[in-house]
Scaffold this motif. Structure first.
Motif, PDB file in Angstrom:
ATOM      1  N   PHE A   8      41.348  56.873  73.925  1.00 58.50           N
ATOM      2  CA  PHE A   8      40.412  56.835  75.038  1.00 58.50           C
ATOM      3  C   PHE A   8      40.975  55.980  76.173  1.00 58.50           C
ATOM      4  O   PHE A   8      41.748  55.055  75.934  1.00 58.50           O
ATOM      5  N   ALA A   9      40.559  56.294  77.394  1.00 57.47           N
ATOM      6  CA  ALA A   9      40.849  55.500  78.593  1.00 57.47           C
ATOM      7  C   ALA A   9      42.352  55.246  78.753  1.00 57.47           C
ATOM      8  O   ALA A   9      43.140  56.188  78.704  1.00 57.47           O
ATOM      9  N   VAL A  10      42.745  53.987  78.916  1.00 56.86           N
ATOM     10  CA  VAL A  10      44.144  53.665  79.184  1.00 56.86           C
ATOM     11  C   VAL A  10      45.055  54.029  78.014  1.00 56.86           C
ATOM     12  O   VAL A  10      46.242  54.313  78.222  1.00 56.86           O
ATOM     13  N   LEU A  11      44.530  54.047  76.806  1.00 57.99           N
ATOM     14  CA  LEU A  11      45.360  54.441  75.666  1.00 57.99           C
ATOM     15  C   LEU A  11      45.696  55.930  75.743  1.00 57.99           C
ATOM     16  O   LEU A  11      46.818  56.340  75.447  1.00 57.99           O
ATOM     17  N   ARG A  12      44.736  56.745  76.176  1.00 56.79           N
ATOM     18  CA  ARG A  12      44.980  58.175  76.346  1.00 56.79           C
ATOM     19  C   ARG A  12      46.016  58.401  77.441  1.00 56.79           C
ATOM     20  O   ARG A  12      46.916  59.228  77.290  1.00 56.79           O
ATOM     21  N   ALA A  14      48.402  56.330  78.379  1.00 54.40           N
ATOM     22  CA  ALA A  14      49.716  55.891  77.898  1.00 54.40           C
ATOM     23  C   ALA A  14      50.303  56.864  76.880  1.00 54.40           C
ATOM     24  O   ALA A  14      51.506  57.149  76.903  1.00 54.40           O
ATOM     25  N   ALA A  15      49.468  57.394  75.988  1.00 58.37           N
ATOM     26  CA  ALA A  15      49.946  58.313  74.952  1.00 58.37           C
ATOM     27  C   ALA A  15      50.221  59.706  75.516  1.00 58.37           C
ATOM     28  O   ALA A  15      51.025  60.461  74.960  1.00 58.37           O
ATOM     29  N   GLY A  16      49.507  60.071  76.575  1.00 62.58           N
ATOM     30  CA  GLY A  16      49.685  61.392  77.157  1.00 62.58           C
ATOM     31  C   GLY A  16      48.951  62.490  76.405  1.00 62.58           C
ATOM     32  O   GLY A  16      49.111  63.668  76.710  1.00 62.58           O
ATOM     33  N   VAL A  17      48.150  62.109  75.430  1.00 64.02           N
ATOM     34  CA  VAL A  17      47.345  63.063  74.655  1.00 64.02           C
ATOM     35  C   VAL A  17      46.009  62.393  74.337  1.00 64.02           C
ATOM     36  O   VAL A  17      45.908  61.173  74.315  1.00 64.02           O
ATOM     37  N   SER A  18      45.005  63.204  74.067  1.00 63.23           N
ATOM     38  CA  SER A  18      43.709  62.630  73.708  1.00 63.23           C
ATOM     39  C   SER A  18      43.555  62.466  72.195  1.00 63.23           C
ATOM     40  O   SER A  18      42.727  61.690  71.736  1.00 63.23           O
ATOM     41  N   GLU A  19      44.371  63.201  71.430  1.00 59.95           N
ATOM     42  CA  GLU A  19      44.342  63.058  69.971  1.00 59.95           C
ATOM     43  C   GLU A  19      45.622  63.607  69.374  1.00 59.95           C
ATOM     44  O   GLU A  19      46.337  64.377  70.007  1.00 59.95           O
ATOM     45  N   GLU A  20      45.903  63.196  68.157  1.00 60.87           N
ATOM     46  CA  GLU A  20      47.054  63.723  67.423  1.00 60.87           C
ATOM     47  C   GLU A  20      46.852  63.518  65.930  1.00 60.87           C
ATOM     48  O   GLU A  20      46.088  62.660  65.506  1.00 60.87           O
ATOM     49  N   GLN A  36      51.565  51.294  69.281  1.00 61.66           N
ATOM     50  CA  GLN A  36      51.797  50.372  70.393  1.00 61.66           C
ATOM     51  C   GLN A  36      53.284  50.362  70.752  1.00 61.66           C
ATOM     52  O   GLN A  36      53.646  50.405  71.930  1.00 61.66           O
ATOM     53  N   GLU A  37      54.136  50.364  69.751  1.00 57.75           N
ATOM     54  CA  GLU A  37      55.582  50.399  69.993  1.00 57.75           C
ATOM     55  C   GLU A  37      56.000  51.747  70.578  1.00 57.75           C
ATOM     56  O   GLU A  37      56.788  51.815  71.521  1.00 57.75           O
ATOM     57  N   GLN A  38      55.473  52.825  70.028  1.00 61.13           N
ATOM     58  CA  GLN A  38      55.842  54.166  70.474  1.00 61.13           C
ATOM     59  C   GLN A  38      55.403  54.447  71.909  1.00 61.13           C
ATOM     60  O   GLN A  38      56.157  55.001  72.695  1.00 61.13           O
ATOM     61  N   TYR A  39      54.169  54.080  72.238  1.00 59.26           N
ATOM     62  CA  TYR A  39      53.599  54.434  73.537  1.00 59.26           C
ATOM     63  C   TYR A  39      53.539  53.284  74.537  1.00 59.26           C
ATOM     64  O   TYR A  39      53.159  53.486  75.685  1.00 59.26           O
ATOM     65  N   GLY A  40      53.864  52.083  74.106  1.00 59.28           N
ATOM     66  CA  GLY A  40      53.837  50.943  75.020  1.00 59.28           C
ATOM     67  C   GLY A  40      52.437  50.470  75.375  1.00 59.28           C
ATOM     68  O   GLY A  40      52.215  49.981  76.482  1.00 59.28           O
ATOM     69  N   PHE A  41      51.494  50.611  74.435  1.00 61.96           N
ATOM     70  CA  PHE A  41      50.134  50.134  74.692  1.00 61.96           C
ATOM     71  C   PHE A  41      50.175  48.657  75.044  1.00 61.96           C
ATOM     72  O   PHE A  41      50.832  47.869  74.369  1.00 61.96           O
ATOM     73  N   LYS A  42      49.442  48.269  76.071  1.00 64.90           N
ATOM     74  CA  LYS A  42      49.441  46.882  76.550  1.00 64.90           C
ATOM     75  C   LYS A  42      48.433  45.991  75.829  1.00 64.90           C
ATOM     76  O   LYS A  42      48.595  44.780  75.794  1.00 64.90           O
ATOM     77  N   HIS A  43      47.394  46.577  75.267  1.00 65.15           N
ATOM     78  CA  HIS A  43      46.355  45.776  74.619  1.00 65.15           C
ATOM     79  C   HIS A  43      46.780  45.313  73.226  1.00 65.15           C
ATOM     80  O   HIS A  43      47.315  46.104  72.441  1.00 65.15           O
ATOM     81  N   ALA A  44      46.515  44.053  72.938  1.00 60.19           N
ATOM     82  CA  ALA A  44      46.731  43.534  71.593  1.00 60.19           C
ATOM     83  C   ALA A  44      45.623  44.064  70.691  1.00 60.19           C
ATOM     84  O   ALA A  44      44.536  44.427  71.164  1.00 60.19           O
TER      85      ALA A  44
END
Length: 78
Positions: A8-12, A14-20, A36-44
């Protein structure tokens, strides 16, 4: 055996998809760390809520085949 991960939101964004679909992880923490490593998520991890099968759950929940897991970042609005 797999789980469905919803973003959801910024995670979507960053991932470029809504689900997988992903293999069943050893833990929710391990799953988020890998994503987080794969997509570079900024949130801890401690900045997110996690839900399993439509209900908020504890990060200690052990995922099983068929689970739907959602990582939910903080949301602001007005």
């Amino acid at each position: 055996m797999s789980v469905t991960v919803l973003y959801f939101a910024v995670l979507r964004e960053a991932a470029g998809v809504s689900e997988e679909q992903l293999p069943v992880p050893g833990s929710l923490s391990m799953l988020y760390a890998a994503l987080q490593e794969q997509y570079g998520f900024k949130h801890a991890q401690n900045q997110l809520r996690v839900a399993c099968n439509g209900a908020f759950c504890d990060w200690r929940y052990q995922p099983v085949d068929g689970d739907v897991i959602a990582f939910i970042p903080p949301v602001s609005g007005g």
